[in-house]
Design an enzyme around this catalytic site. Structure first.
Site, short mmCIF file in Angstrom:
data_model
loop_
_atom_site.label_atom_id
_atom_site.label_comp_id
_atom_site.label_asym_id
_atom_site.label_seq_id
_atom_site.Cartn_x
_atom_site.Cartn_y
_atom_site.Cartn_z
N CYS A 18 -7.21 14.36 -8.69
CA CYS A 18 -7.73 15.58 -9.29
C CYS A 18 -7.24 15.83 -10.71
O CYS A 18 -6.22 15.29 -11.12
CB CYS A 18 -7.30 16.79 -8.48
SG CYS A 18 -7.79 16.70 -6.77
N GLY A 44 -11.16 12.72 -11.66
CA GLY A 44 -11.87 13.16 -10.47
C GLY A 44 -13.34 13.24 -10.75
O GLY A 44 -13.74 13.95 -11.68
N ASN A 127 -3.56 19.59 -8.02
CA ASN A 127 -3.48 18.14 -8.20
C ASN A 127 -2.22 17.65 -7.50
O ASN A 127 -1.12 18.09 -7.83
CB ASN A 127 -3.43 17.80 -9.69
CG ASN A 127 -3.27 16.31 -9.97
OD1 ASN A 127 -2.76 15.92 -11.01
ND2 ASN A 127 -3.69 15.45 -9.05
N GLY A 128 -2.38 16.75 -6.53
CA GLY A 128 -1.23 16.24 -5.77
C GLY A 128 -1.52 16.26 -4.28
O GLY A 128 -2.63 16.59 -3.86
N CYS A 267 5.32 10.31 -11.58
CA CYS A 267 4.51 9.17 -11.13
C CYS A 267 4.40 8.16 -12.27
O CYS A 267 3.73 8.42 -13.27
CB CYS A 267 3.12 9.64 -10.72
SG CYS A 267 2.01 8.26 -10.40
N TYR A 273 -1.68 3.48 -15.68
CA TYR A 273 -3.13 3.40 -15.55
C TYR A 273 -3.87 4.73 -15.66
O TYR A 273 -4.90 4.82 -16.33
CB TYR A 273 -3.47 2.75 -14.21
CG TYR A 273 -4.92 2.86 -13.80
CD1 TYR A 273 -5.92 2.22 -14.53
CD2 TYR A 273 -5.31 3.63 -12.72
CE1 TYR A 273 -7.26 2.33 -14.17
CE2 TYR A 273 -6.63 3.75 -12.35
CZ TYR A 273 -7.60 3.10 -13.08
OH TYR A 273 -8.91 3.23 -12.74
N CYS A 424 0.28 5.59 -1.44
CA CYS A 424 0.86 6.72 -2.18
C CYS A 424 0.63 7.98 -1.37
O CYS A 424 -0.47 8.21 -0.88
CB CYS A 424 0.18 6.85 -3.55
SG CYS A 424 0.69 8.36 -4.41
N CYS A 478 8.93 8.00 -9.84
CA CYS A 478 8.55 7.54 -8.51
C CYS A 478 8.02 6.11 -8.65
O CYS A 478 7.24 5.81 -9.55
CB CYS A 478 7.44 8.43 -7.95
SG CYS A 478 6.82 7.85 -6.35
N CYS A 481 4.88 3.13 -4.57
CA CYS A 481 3.81 2.18 -4.23
C CYS A 481 4.23 0.73 -4.52
O CYS A 481 3.59 -0.21 -4.04
CB CYS A 481 2.52 2.53 -4.95
SG CYS A 481 2.73 2.82 -6.70
S1 SF4 Z 1 3.67 6.10 -4.99
FE1 SF4 Z 1 2.96 5.12 -6.90
S2 SF4 Z 1 1.04 6.17 -7.41
FE2 SF4 Z 1 2.12 7.44 -5.89
S3 SF4 Z 1 3.30 8.93 -7.07
FE3 SF4 Z 1 4.65 7.20 -6.66
S4 SF4 Z 1 4.37 5.83 -8.46
FE4 SF4 Z 1 2.68 7.29 -8.46
#
Ligand code: SF4
Length: 501
Positions: A18, A44, A127-128, A267, A273, A424, A478, A481
């Protein structure tokens, strides 16, 4: 949704869920929200909506006006009178939505959501993903709450309405202190705009000024289009309130959502990307960071120009790896490999429908409708192709085939992120982990190389990735993934659409 829209969004990339936008104290708030959403269309593409608040002088009360529908921003607001006559008011929030399959045709899930409760009207756009969605929903259902949607965002509205606090600010803080996971929110009340970001700050959320009013957006590219100036980011765990007093004092009221402070968990994929390169997120230019990733990739995994010092031709996968490719060329040249940037793949922005059977051929024609090669650039050359990520690997493989068909002599694949192996839970949609090429090939890069059919394949390592993103102001990221390190307890199953937003 039309098949054309569906086709345009079917891409072998993770999908952002989003975009949010908010505006307070500006004439034509809905029209400005439209532009803010248009600039954030990449976040989105399934549905869009705007809610405005207007003070009705004849009845001496506030009214909310809403318009939302499936489709791209331009389709949803095709009729000018929606923005000029229907959505009146000087404050607004808006939302662009992408949802996981299965719940995507549920009209009820299109945001912003609005309710009228004991303190007046309230609207929300999110968003999230909330990671304690399942337990909170069950708790609320057991208490008799009736849900209108399958969205986690609706939970926040119910928690606000049920809060024992008396004023809406305390009610919102009370509600947010009970949810976990990722949220960048814009909330519209009768006479204020509220922006809130979860304590770990997974998703970006920025504040800007336009004349004497305020704007809030997921990405700053939404400010540029309306000539608003960037002011600051909403800090992780912060809630900002913009109201009539803010317009006088030029200062939004700031509140803390949670007593505890956490290490930020931005993130990192927003830099790799998702975000537009012309945006500034987490305090830094996306373009600048993405170039750094390209340089780091070249330093870690250069492509040799060989003994004859033949120029290596470096091409991008348009559009998301454009910037990183420039960085790679600079980095590869710096380590003594003569390299030049070329445009070898052309992306069509007008993707139509596909009719051909059987399934394998559909995949190929889909790639061919979206990409074509420039034979003169590729024929007989040593090619380096730069991509930001490989998800299923299906598109990458098709692109490699196109480049071989165009006469490339060698193909070296370089990726500005580590292999993706986990889902994710914080607002990005990856395919089922079993479909990820890195998992299908058991994390074995040589196996992936063979499947893609290239001479060499290298990913940016996680260590190098983390070294290449900003840390000057205590930023931390984070990387779930890539390495499965998720900082929260998860009670949702991303494969079952139950986190749908
Ligand atoms: S898991 Fe990957 S895509 Fe999801 S918030 Fe963490 S870094 Fe971003």
């Amino acid at each position: 949704m039309t098949s054309e829209i569906r086709n345009s969004i079917e891409t072998d990339k993770p999908r952002e869920h989003c975009a949010v936008f908010g505006i307070y104290g500006c004439c034509n708030a809905a029209q400005l929200a439209y532009y803010g959403l248009l600039a954030q269309q990449h976040r989105g593409q399934e549905a869009s909506g705007v809610v405005t608040s207007q003070y009705d002088t004849t009845e001496n009360k506030f009214r909310f006006h809403t318009h939302k529908d499936f489709g791209l921003v331009n389709d949803v607001f095709r009729d000018d009178s929606i923005l000029t006559k229907q959505l009146v008011g000087t404050s607004a929030i808006g939302h662009n939505r992408y949802s996981t399959s299965g719940a995507s045709d549920n009209r009820q899930n299109i945001q912003p959501f609005t309710v009228n409760y004991r303190n007046g009207n309230i609207g929300i756009a999110h968003n999230g993903n909330l990671t304690n969605f399942r337990s909170l929903r069950k708790l609320l259902q057991d208490e008799g709450t009736i849900f209108q949607t399958t969205s986690d965002t609706e939970i926040i509205l119910h928690l606000i309405a049920k809060s024992r606090e008396t004023d809406h600010i305390k009610q919102i803080i009370d509600a947010l202190s009970r949810v976990e996971g990722a949220y960048s929110l814009v909330i519209l009340t009768d006479d204020s705009l509220i922006a809130a970001r979860d304590p770990r700050g997974w998703r970006p959320l920025s504040v800007g000024m336009l004349d004497d009013g305020y704007v809030v957006a997921s990405e700053t590219c939404a400010f540029d289009i309306i000539k608003a100036s960037y002011v600051c980011d909403v800090k992780p765990g912060e809630m900002l309130v913009f109201d009539r007093e803010t317009l006088k004092t030029k200062e939004a009221k700031s509140f803390r959502i949670a007593k505890e402070t956490y290490k930020p968990c931005y993130c990192i994929f927003e830099y790799i990307y998702f975000s537009r390169p012309d945006s500034r997120i987490f305090g830094e230019s996306v373009d600048k960071v993405r170039r750094e990733l390209g340089v780091a990739l070249a330093l870690e995994n250069p492509v040799s120009s060989g003994n004859s010092n033949e120029e290596v031709v470096v091409i991008n996968v348009p559009d998301s790896s454009n910037t990183a490719t420039l960085g790679f060329v600079a980095g590869n040249n710096n380590v003594g490999n003569k390299s030049k940037y070329e445009i070898g793949l052309i992306r069509s922005h007008y993707v139509g429908r596909t009719f051909i059977q059987p399934v394998q051929d559909i995949r190929e024609i889909k790639v061919r409708t979206k990409f074509n090669t420039v034979r003169g650039v590729l024929n007989g050359k040593k090619i380096v192709i730069i991509d930001d990520s490989i998800v299923r690997g299906t598109t990458s493989k098709q692109l490699v085939n196109l480049i071989w068909d165009a006469g490339a002599r060698e193909i070296h694949f370089r990726v500005t992120s580590p292999p993706i192996r986990f889902p994710c839970y914080y607002g990005m949609d990856f395919p089922d982990p079993n479909e990820l090429i890195a998992n299908r090939c058991h994390g074995n890069i040589e196996e992936i190389r063979q499947e893609l059919g290239v001479d060499s394949l290298e990913y940016l390592s996680l260590d190098r990735l983390l070294q290449s993103v900003p840390h000057e102001n205590g930023e931390s990221y984070c990387t779930g993934c890539f390495n499965g390190a998720f900082p929260t307890k998860i009670d949702i199953d991303v494969s079952k659409d139950e986190h749908e937003i």
